[in-house]
Scaffold this active site. Structure first.
Site, PDB file in Angstrom:
ATOM      1  N   ASN A   1       7.372 -22.384  40.291  1.00 16.95           N
ATOM      2  CA  ASN A   1       5.914 -22.189  40.258  1.00 16.95           C
ATOM      3  C   ASN A   1       5.126 -23.272  40.971  1.00 16.95           C
ATOM      4  OD1 ASN A   1       6.570 -24.029  38.230  1.00 16.95           O
ATOM      5  ND2 ASN A   1       4.960 -23.316  36.849  1.00 16.95           N
TER       6      ASN A   1
ATOM      7  N   PRO B   1      16.297 -27.147  44.107  1.00 14.19           N
ATOM      8  CA  PRO B   1      15.051 -26.413  43.918  1.00 14.19           C
ATOM      9  C   PRO B   1      15.345 -25.017  43.358  1.00 14.19           C
ATOM     10  CG  PRO B   1      15.626 -26.404  46.235  1.00 14.19           C
ATOM     11  CD  PRO B   1      16.647 -27.258  45.540  1.00 14.19           C
TER      12      PRO B   1
ATOM     13  N   SER C   1      12.235 -23.694  32.039  1.00 14.06           N
ATOM     14  CA  SER C   1      12.076 -23.052  30.737  1.00 14.06           C
ATOM     15  C   SER C   1      12.807 -23.838  29.646  1.00 14.06           C
ATOM     16  CB  SER C   1      12.646 -21.628  30.795  1.00 14.06           C
ATOM     17  OG  SER C   1      14.045 -21.702  31.024  1.00 14.06           O
TER      18      SER C   1
ATOM     19  N   GLU D   1      10.797 -31.343  31.177  1.00 20.12           N
ATOM     20  CA  GLU D   1       9.436 -30.793  31.197  1.00 20.12           C
ATOM     21  C   GLU D   1       9.591 -29.288  31.042  1.00 20.12           C
ATOM     22  OE1 GLU D   1       7.116 -34.323  31.829  1.00 20.12           O
ATOM     23  OE2 GLU D   1       6.684 -32.279  31.194  1.00 20.12           O
TER      24      GLU D   1
ATOM     25  N   CYS E   1       2.821 -24.060  33.335  1.00 24.12           N
ATOM     26  CA  CYS E   1       3.283 -24.457  32.006  1.00 24.12           C
ATOM     27  C   CYS E   1       2.133 -24.899  31.116  1.00 24.12           C
ATOM     28  CB  CYS E   1       4.276 -25.596  32.137  1.00 24.12           C
ATOM     29  SG  CYS E   1       3.562 -27.002  32.994  1.00 24.12           S
TER      30      CYS E   1
ATOM     31  N   GLU F   1       5.942 -37.695  33.018  1.00 27.30           N
ATOM     32  CA  GLU F   1       5.926 -37.807  34.477  1.00 27.30           C
ATOM     33  C   GLU F   1       4.525 -38.212  34.907  1.00 27.30           C
ATOM     34  OE1 GLU F   1       7.555 -33.926  35.758  1.00 27.30           O
ATOM     35  OE2 GLU F   1       9.441 -34.996  36.050  1.00 27.30           O
TER      36      GLU F   1
HETATM   37  N1  LIG Z   1       6.539 -28.703  31.561  1.00 28.05           N
HETATM   38  C1  LIG Z   1       6.388 -28.598  32.872  1.00 28.05           C
HETATM   39  O1  LIG Z   1       5.963 -29.552  33.559  1.00 28.05           O
HETATM   40  C2  LIG Z   1       6.723 -27.300  33.552  1.00 28.05           C
HETATM   41  C3  LIG Z   1       6.343 -27.154  34.879  1.00 28.05           C
HETATM   42  C4  LIG Z   1       6.658 -25.944  35.506  1.00 28.05           C
HETATM   43  C5  LIG Z   1       7.326 -24.917  34.833  1.00 28.05           C
HETATM   44  N2  LIG Z   1       7.682 -25.121  33.546  1.00 28.05           N
HETATM   45  C6  LIG Z   1       8.341 -24.056  32.806  1.00 28.05           C
HETATM   46  O2  LIG Z   1       9.344 -23.416  33.631  1.00 28.05           O
HETATM   47  C7  LIG Z   1       9.412 -22.028  33.307  1.00 28.05           C
HETATM   48  C8  LIG Z   1       9.209 -21.208  34.556  1.00 28.05           C
HETATM   49  O3  LIG Z   1      10.004 -21.726  35.605  1.00 28.05           O
HETATM   50  P1  LIG Z   1      11.405 -21.050  35.954  1.00 28.05           P
HETATM   51  O4  LIG Z   1      11.353 -19.576  35.745  1.00 28.05           O
HETATM   52  O5  LIG Z   1      11.846 -21.551  37.274  1.00 28.05           O
HETATM   53  O6  LIG Z   1      12.348 -21.675  34.816  1.00 28.05           O
HETATM   54  P2  LIG Z   1      13.930 -21.601  34.728  1.00 28.05           P
HETATM   55  O7  LIG Z   1      14.281 -22.439  33.580  1.00 28.05           O
HETATM   56  O8  LIG Z   1      14.412 -20.209  34.770  1.00 28.05           O
HETATM   57  O9  LIG Z   1      14.437 -22.312  36.082  1.00 28.05           O
HETATM   58  C9  LIG Z   1      14.085 -23.639  36.351  1.00 28.05           C
HETATM   59  C10 LIG Z   1      15.154 -24.234  37.261  1.00 28.05           C
HETATM   60  O10 LIG Z   1      16.371 -24.242  36.543  1.00 28.05           O
HETATM   61  C11 LIG Z   1      17.387 -23.624  37.317  1.00 28.05           C
HETATM   62  N3  LIG Z   1      18.379 -23.049  36.414  1.00 28.05           N
HETATM   63  C12 LIG Z   1      18.305 -21.899  35.713  1.00 28.05           C
HETATM   64  N4  LIG Z   1      19.415 -21.738  34.972  1.00 28.05           N
HETATM   65  C13 LIG Z   1      20.218 -22.821  35.225  1.00 28.05           C
HETATM   66  C14 LIG Z   1      21.503 -23.249  34.790  1.00 28.05           C
HETATM   67  N5  LIG Z   1      22.211 -22.533  33.910  1.00 28.05           N
HETATM   68  N6  LIG Z   1      22.000 -24.420  35.269  1.00 28.05           N
HETATM   69  C15 LIG Z   1      21.297 -25.160  36.145  1.00 28.05           C
HETATM   70  N7  LIG Z   1      20.066 -24.816  36.605  1.00 28.05           N
HETATM   71  C16 LIG Z   1      19.550 -23.651  36.140  1.00 28.05           C
HETATM   72  C17 LIG Z   1      16.663 -22.633  38.171  1.00 28.05           C
HETATM   73  O11 LIG Z   1      17.427 -22.297  39.306  1.00 28.05           O
HETATM   74  C18 LIG Z   1      15.421 -23.431  38.529  1.00 28.05           C
HETATM   75  O12 LIG Z   1      15.715 -24.302  39.587  1.00 28.05           O
HETATM   76  C19 LIG Z   1       8.313 -21.780  32.305  1.00 28.05           C
HETATM   77  O13 LIG Z   1       8.834 -21.816  31.007  1.00 28.05           O
HETATM   78  C20 LIG Z   1       7.369 -22.963  32.499  1.00 28.05           C
HETATM   79  O14 LIG Z   1       6.624 -23.245  31.346  1.00 28.05           O
HETATM   80  C21 LIG Z   1       7.388 -26.285  32.872  1.00 28.05           C
HETATM   81  O1  LIG Z   2       3.557 -25.572  35.599  1.00 30.18           O
HETATM   82  C1  LIG Z   2       3.590 -26.747  35.348  1.00 30.18           C
HETATM   83  C2  LIG Z   2       2.912 -27.763  36.207  1.00 30.18           C
HETATM   84  O2  LIG Z   2       3.249 -29.033  35.726  1.00 30.18           O
HETATM   85  C3  LIG Z   2       1.456 -27.455  36.225  1.00 30.18           C
HETATM   86  S1  LIG Z   2       0.429 -28.723  36.799  1.00 30.18           S
HETATM   87  O3  LIG Z   2       0.051 -28.374  38.177  1.00 30.18           O
HETATM   88  O4  LIG Z   2       1.177 -30.014  36.765  1.00 30.18           O
HETATM   89  O5  LIG Z   2      -0.721 -28.739  35.894  1.00 30.18           O
END
Ligand SMILES: NC(=O)c1ccc[n+]([C@@H]2O[C@H](COP(=O)([O-])OP(=O)(O)OC[C@H]3O[C@@H](n4cnc5c(N)ncnc54)[C@H](O)[C@@H]3O)[C@@H](O)[C@H]2O)c1
Ligand SMILES: O=C[C@H](O)CS(=O)(=O)O
Length: 484
Positions: A157, A181, A235, A256, A290, A464
């Site tokens: 995202n 990534p 996630s 995160e 997020c 972070e």
């Molecule tokens: N807290 C934060 O700063 C933050 C920021 C952005 C997104 N998010 C969260 O991320 C989620 C959305 O992003 P997403 O769909 O990419 O999440 P995701 O957990 O599906 O994937 C995140 C990353 O993990 C990798 N991944 C997935 N399964 C894996 C495994 N078994 N082993 C190693 N790597 C693996 C993916 O390829 C990707 O690079 C939402 O829950 C969102 O809230 C949190």
């Molecule tokens: O989705 C999570 C990101 O950390 C959002 S933000 O751009 O840092 O607010």
């Protein structure tokens, strides 16, 4: 794709300073979520290539951490300048692979670059300490040193900012990095690596491994003993799995994770400011952040007025391809996201909620969902507990302050929370009672490079950005000198 610098569109992975294919030549197609068109192909790598990237990072570590913080800062500063000089190309690449509107993509490029700029400076302020020794013949000193080889696994995202928020402090501290990534959005990461090479980041210090098999690459990154730290953004379920995988080699872990942000509006709020903040917090990146407001918790006295104003603003939002100048809501990342959001809306409406704006897939079809406002939402509906990750604002109603705080805290997540009130006593009481890592007060946009970003409960571990962010990449060493 009309890039000023076509060399920024990289279709190979970046390992040990070279652009390379997967060992067996496998590739992963990268598609534009707005129209499904294939925009590039990148290597589909596995454990062998990942081991080579880790070995390269290990080989580069001694010389990189031996540089002074000032020498590393000069290279990072140059990287920051190159990112900003290529902001338009990077934004175009991001919109085409992730879907966000071009204006938002430009904003993310600047936001992502700010972490490189910030940590170039923070690296020069990693201080130790001296401790008054209890014995006269001893001198006690504490120094801080780079953790070593680090790994970063990042989401789709924010294809630039979630990488620079990790690699910035890591490299500034003297660490080296292997980045995986998201499989949907690798092009931004590869463009970052190209600009890093131009800035003078030595071979092996930064490596980008692309794959369509994240478990294979992640399995190596989490089990290889040379990797001393994993920073993950994504996630909560995946974060838990990776945290467990790191246990065998006792790696440092930063997580995160997911969120379920409450957005509380009290009767004494400035309603127009609250509506503006709700839109900023809820609909950025089509609700795929997020820290998006996930539950609008609105007090009885202003509920109808707030709902009407919000619905009116949402109904006017233009939905479409992020490359079109006036679009504010782009596509969701894929059909699975559309199906999840549609199911959450259907569940809510089926249990008595009303869609006063949107409420269905957009007429454009594909990955487009209509920006939505739901009223009469209750705690038994799935939207109350699940991270929506789409342009849907469910409105809950409350009477008392205590009820609002209880509703807000009723989640296993604890990343961001927001509330609007102009009563100073209520502001302090509610801010202290909310169980979240970050709280926006009369503000819907809280993220920047200078403040500590992170959550509590199942939203993660560590911070972070800010001066805290570099500590995640440092170890503390105590020196005890005797015989003085
Ligand atoms: N807290 C934060 O700063 C933050 C920021 C952005 C997104 N998010 C969260 O991320 C989620 C959305 O992003 P997403 O769909 O990419 O999440 P995701 O957990 O599906 O994937 C995140 C990353 O993990 C990798 N991944 C997935 N399964 C894996 C495994 N078994 N082993 C190693 N790597 C693996 C993916 O390829 C990707 O690079 C939402 O829950 C969102 O809230 C949190
Ligand atoms: O989705 C999570 C990101 O950390 C959002 S933000 O751009 O840092 O607010």
């Amino acid at each position: 794709m009309q890039l000023k610098d076509p060399a920024l569109l990289r279709q190979q992975a970046y390992i040990d300073g070279s652009w390379v294919n997967a060992d067996l030549g496998a590739t992963n197609a990268i598609r534009n979520p707005a129209n499904g068109e294939t925009i590039a192909h990148v290597p589909d790598m596995g454990g062998d290539e990942t081991r080579r990237a880790i070995a390269a990072a290990d080989a580069a570590l001694p010389a990189w951490r031996a540089k002074t913080a000032k020498e590393r800062a000069a290279i990072l500063r140059k990287w920051f300048e190159l990112i900003m000089a290529n902001q338009e190309d990077l934004a175009q690449i991001m919109t085409l692979e992730q879907g966000k509107p071009l204006a938002e993509a430009r904003g993310e490029v600047a936001y992502g670059a700010s972490f490189i700029e910030w940590f170039a400076e923070e690296g020069k302020r990693v201080y130790g300490e001296t401790i008054p020794a209890p014995q006269g013949d001893k001198r006690l000193v504490v120094i801080k040193q780079a953790v070593g080889v680090t790994a970063a696994i990042t989401p789709w995202n924010f294809p630039i900012a979630m990488i620079t928020r990790k690699v910035g402090p890591a490299l500034a501290a003297g660490c080296t990095s292997v980045v995986k990534p998201a499989e949907a959005t690798p092009l931004s990461a590869l463009a970052l690596a190209e600009l890093g090479a131009r800035a003078g980041i030595p071979r092996g210090v930064l490596n980008i491994v692309t794959t369509a098999r994240p478990a294979d690459v992640g399995g190596e990154l989490t089990s290889n003993p040379t990797v001393r730290k994993l920073s993950f953004t994504g996630s909560t379920p995946v974060g838990k799995r990776l945290m467990a995988q790191c246990a065998d080699t006792v790696k440092r872990v930063s997580l995160e994770l997911g969120g379920n942000a409450p957005f509380i509006v009290f009767n004494d709020a400035d309603i127009d400011a609250a509506v503006k903040g709700a839109i900023v917090s809820k609909y950025r990146n089509a609700g795929q952040t997020c820290v998006c407001a996930n539950r609008m918790i609105v007090q009885d006295g202003i509920y109808d007025q707030f709902a009407e104003k919000l619905a009116q603003a949402v109904a006017a939002m233009k939905v479409g391809d992020g490359m079109q100048a006036d679009v504010v809501i782009g596509p969701l990342i894929n059909q699975a996201a559309i199906a999840k959001v549609d199911a959450l809306v259907a569940d809510a409406v089926g249990k008595g909620a009303t869609a006063v704006a949107g409420g269905a897939r957009h007429a454009l079809g594909g990955n487009f969902y209509a920006p939505t406002v739901l009223t009469n939402v209750t705690a038994d509906m799935a939207v109350a507990q699940e991270e929506i990750f789409g342009p849907v604002a469910p409105l809950f109603r409350f009477k008392t302050d205590e009820e609002a705080v209880a509703l807000a805290n009723n989640t296993r997540y604890g990343l961001a929370a927001y509330f609007y009130s102009r009563d100073i006593g209520r502001v302090w009481r509610v801010a202290e009672q909310l169980e979240f890592g970050m709280v926006g007060i009369n503000e819907g946009a809280i993220s920047n490079e200078v403040a500590p970003f992170g959550g509590v409960k199942e939203s993660g571990i560590g911070r972070e950005g800010s001066h805290h962010g570099i500590e995640e990449y440092l170890t503390i060493k105590y020196l005890c000198m005797g015989g003085i």
